[in-house]
Write an enzyme that holds these catalytic residues in place. Structure first.
Site, PDB file in Angstrom:
ATOM      1  N   LYS A   1      21.909  48.588  86.533  1.00  0.00           N
ATOM      2  CA  LYS A   1      21.549  47.666  85.837  1.00  0.00           C
ATOM      3  C   LYS A   1      21.541  47.439  84.164  1.00  0.00           C
ATOM      4  O   LYS A   1      21.613  46.631  83.767  1.00  0.00           O
ATOM      5  CB  LYS A   1      20.124  47.036  86.430  1.00  0.00           C
ATOM      6  CG  LYS A   1      18.810  47.926  85.790  1.00  0.00           C
ATOM      7  CD  LYS A   1      17.606  47.237  86.367  1.00  0.00           C
ATOM      8  CE  LYS A   1      16.365  47.748  86.023  1.00  0.00           C
ATOM      9  NZ  LYS A   1      16.038  47.773  84.524  1.00  0.00           N
ATOM     10  N   ASP A   2      21.357  48.687  83.677  1.00  0.00           N
ATOM     11  CA  ASP A   2      21.634  48.771  82.204  1.00  0.00           C
ATOM     12  C   ASP A   2      23.110  49.005  81.672  1.00  0.00           C
ATOM     13  O   ASP A   2      23.484  49.157  80.741  1.00  0.00           O
ATOM     14  CB  ASP A   2      21.003  50.158  81.812  1.00  0.00           C
ATOM     15  CG  ASP A   2      19.345  49.844  81.755  1.00  0.00           C
ATOM     16  OD1 ASP A   2      18.886  48.932  81.940  1.00  0.00           O
ATOM     17  OD2 ASP A   2      18.751  51.033  81.894  1.00  0.00           O
TER      18      ASP A   2
ATOM     19  N   LEU B   1      14.251  38.503  80.764  1.00  0.00           N
ATOM     20  CA  LEU B   1      14.593  36.962  80.884  1.00  0.00           C
ATOM     21  C   LEU B   1      14.860  36.539  82.398  1.00  0.00           C
ATOM     22  O   LEU B   1      14.438  35.333  82.656  1.00  0.00           O
ATOM     23  CB  LEU B   1      15.936  36.677  80.087  1.00  0.00           C
ATOM     24  CG  LEU B   1      16.186  35.230  79.694  1.00  0.00           C
ATOM     25  CD1 LEU B   1      14.952  34.678  78.897  1.00  0.00           C
ATOM     26  CD2 LEU B   1      17.482  35.045  79.017  1.00  0.00           C
TER      27      LEU B   1
ATOM     28  N   ARG C   1      13.417  37.908  85.051  1.00  0.00           N
ATOM     29  CA  ARG C   1      11.903  37.812  85.616  1.00  0.00           C
ATOM     30  C   ARG C   1      11.159  36.444  85.122  1.00  0.00           C
ATOM     31  O   ARG C   1      10.530  35.775  85.750  1.00  0.00           O
ATOM     32  CB  ARG C   1      11.454  39.247  85.422  1.00  0.00           C
ATOM     33  CG  ARG C   1      11.636  40.193  86.517  1.00  0.00           C
ATOM     34  CD  ARG C   1      11.168  41.613  86.091  1.00  0.00           C
ATOM     35  NE  ARG C   1      11.790  42.334  86.818  1.00  0.00           N
ATOM     36  CZ  ARG C   1      12.176  43.625  86.648  1.00  0.00           C
ATOM     37  NH1 ARG C   1      11.701  43.975  85.433  1.00  0.00           N
ATOM     38  NH2 ARG C   1      12.502  44.629  87.111  1.00  0.00           N
TER      39      ARG C   1
ATOM     40  N   ASN D   1       7.866  52.131  78.292  1.00  0.00           N
ATOM     41  CA  ASN D   1       8.036  52.823  79.499  1.00  0.00           C
ATOM     42  C   ASN D   1       6.863  52.460  80.793  1.00  0.00           C
ATOM     43  O   ASN D   1       6.063  52.016  80.511  1.00  0.00           O
ATOM     44  CB  ASN D   1       7.954  54.611  79.363  1.00  0.00           C
ATOM     45  CG  ASN D   1       6.487  54.936  78.947  1.00  0.00           C
ATOM     46  OD1 ASN D   1       5.408  54.580  79.311  1.00  0.00           O
ATOM     47  ND2 ASN D   1       6.523  55.989  78.021  1.00  0.00           N
TER      48      ASN D   1
ATOM     49  N   ARG E   1       3.518  50.435  80.356  1.00  0.00           N
ATOM     50  CA  ARG E   1       2.959  48.998  80.992  1.00  0.00           C
ATOM     51  C   ARG E   1       1.909  49.116  82.021  1.00  0.00           C
ATOM     52  O   ARG E   1       1.233  48.059  82.194  1.00  0.00           O
ATOM     53  CB  ARG E   1       4.350  48.608  81.632  1.00  0.00           C
ATOM     54  CG  ARG E   1       5.710  48.603  80.577  1.00  0.00           C
ATOM     55  CD  ARG E   1       6.770  47.970  81.219  1.00  0.00           C
ATOM     56  NE  ARG E   1       7.948  48.275  80.504  1.00  0.00           N
ATOM     57  CZ  ARG E   1       9.137  47.585  80.892  1.00  0.00           C
ATOM     58  NH1 ARG E   1       9.285  46.474  81.707  1.00  0.00           N
ATOM     59  NH2 ARG E   1      10.274  47.826  79.982  1.00  0.00           N
TER      60      ARG E   1
ATOM     61  N   CYS F   1      21.233  40.528  78.647  1.00  0.00           N
ATOM     62  CA  CYS F   1      19.864  40.065  78.345  1.00  0.00           C
ATOM     63  C   CYS F   1      19.803  38.907  77.741  1.00  0.00           C
ATOM     64  O   CYS F   1      18.755  38.435  77.521  1.00  0.00           O
ATOM     65  CB  CYS F   1      19.436  41.341  77.231  1.00  0.00           C
ATOM     66  SG  CYS F   1      19.011  42.882  78.095  1.00  0.00           S
TER      67      CYS F   1
END
Length: 321
Positions: free
Chosen positions: A88-89, A135, A137, A156, A160, A250
């Site tokens: 996804k990156d 964005l 989520r 990380n 979180r 993003c």
């Protein structure tokens, strides 16, 4: 095969866990004895811009490519031989001279709901504080609960989780896959619906990136054949096709998820307004898919969504905090 085969990875705990999994898998595919894998297939840690800057959203500093740029530069320069990324990156377009050589079997693609005080997303009280830097989520959460106060949360996974446990947020959202690979799934209160929280394209999958010349020369053939998971690769091709059409980054709230049932690929893709007030979605099917057809399906559905949604890109200057 020439050793050492050097694997480039980010230095985060999750990246090292993921790369360690692939290090062992590549070593075994090449017949390296277990005791010799770390020497024959060493990990090379690389700190990326995305890792260094933790106080701003990625869209404010250049986007998710900041998690891959320095690693790709090392690959092109010959300082490493393989790069391991969270799919996804990975930006939609590959830098010239590089390619995705293999996509291993995908982990759970869902988002996780984590909270100290509440058992589920639906149980959050009016005006609850929700932590995320995504964005996508943010938009999906606000589409269901416009009363929520979405606040920026980067760092990380351990950081979180600690902030959620300390009560800085009523809940946070993370990827199930990352929590699974780190062995911290006991913090998950709820695995969110793939329908309500359509994942980011490629979420849960890894990308093994190499130089295109190495693929052309067949130097990576043994481990590429062993690690590439055909079904995951087809699904990711469809999702990334949609991402390309939607210019997913993003700066846009984009989701895409594909699955294969009875040789039929099912793809759902969507774009949302950043505040969740509008949601545009398309679904499609493809019998007996191949990579090119899967990508084409994603591009077609993504283009249809974009035609309806128009430009939903966020200007970083309009963001709070």
């Amino acid at each position: 095969m020439t050793f050492p085969l050097r694997i480039g990875t980010r230095r985060s705990k999750l990246a090292l866990a993921q790369s360690g999994m692939m290090q062992r898998a590549i070593g075994r595919a090449l017949g390296v004895p277990e005791a010799a894998i770390e020497t024959a297939v060493p990990l090379v840690e690389i700190v990326t811009t995305g890792d260094r800057v933790q106080d701003r959203r990625l869209l404010e500093i250049g986007g998710k490519a900041l998690f891959t740029k320095e690693i790709e530069e090392a690959l092109l320069a010959g300082r490493i031989d393989v790069a391991i990324h969270s799919m996804k990156d990975v930006p939609a377009e590959q830098p010239e001279g590089l390619c995705i050589a293999a996509i291993p079997e995908r982990e759970d693609a869902r988002d996780a709901f984590v909270s100290r005080d509440f058992d589920s997303f639906d149980a959050l009280p009016f005006g609850a504080r929700l932590g995320t830097a995504s964005l996508r989520r943010q938009a999906q959460a606000l589409a269901l609960r416009p009363d929520l106060k979405v606040e920026m949360l980067r760092g990380n996974i351990d950081t979180r989780l600690r902030r959620a446990a300390d009560g800085e947020f009523d809940a946070i959202l993370l990827a199930v896959s990352g929590m699974t690979r780190l062995g911290v799934t006991d913090h998950i209160r709820e695995k969110l619906s793939l329908d309500a929280f359509l994942p980011a394209p490629g979420q849960g999958a890894l990308a093994l990136q190499t130089r295109a010349a190495d693929i052309d020369a067949g130097r990576n053939a043994p481990w590429v054949a062993a690690l590439n998971h055909a079904e995951t690769a087809l699904c990711v091709a469809a999702e990334r096709g949609a991402m390309t059409a939607l210019e997913g980054s993003c700066r846009t709230a984009v989701g895409a998820y594909a699955r294969i049932d009875n040789d039929i690929l099912h793809l759902t893709t969507e774009m949302l307004s950043p505040d969740g007030s509008a949601r545009w979605r398309r679904v499609g099917e493809l019998p007996q898919p191949d990579t090119a057809a899967a990508r084409a399906l994603g591009q077609r559905l993504g283009a249809e969504v974009k035609d309806f949604a128009g430009d939903q890109e966020v200007d970083p200057a309009t963001l709070d905090g």
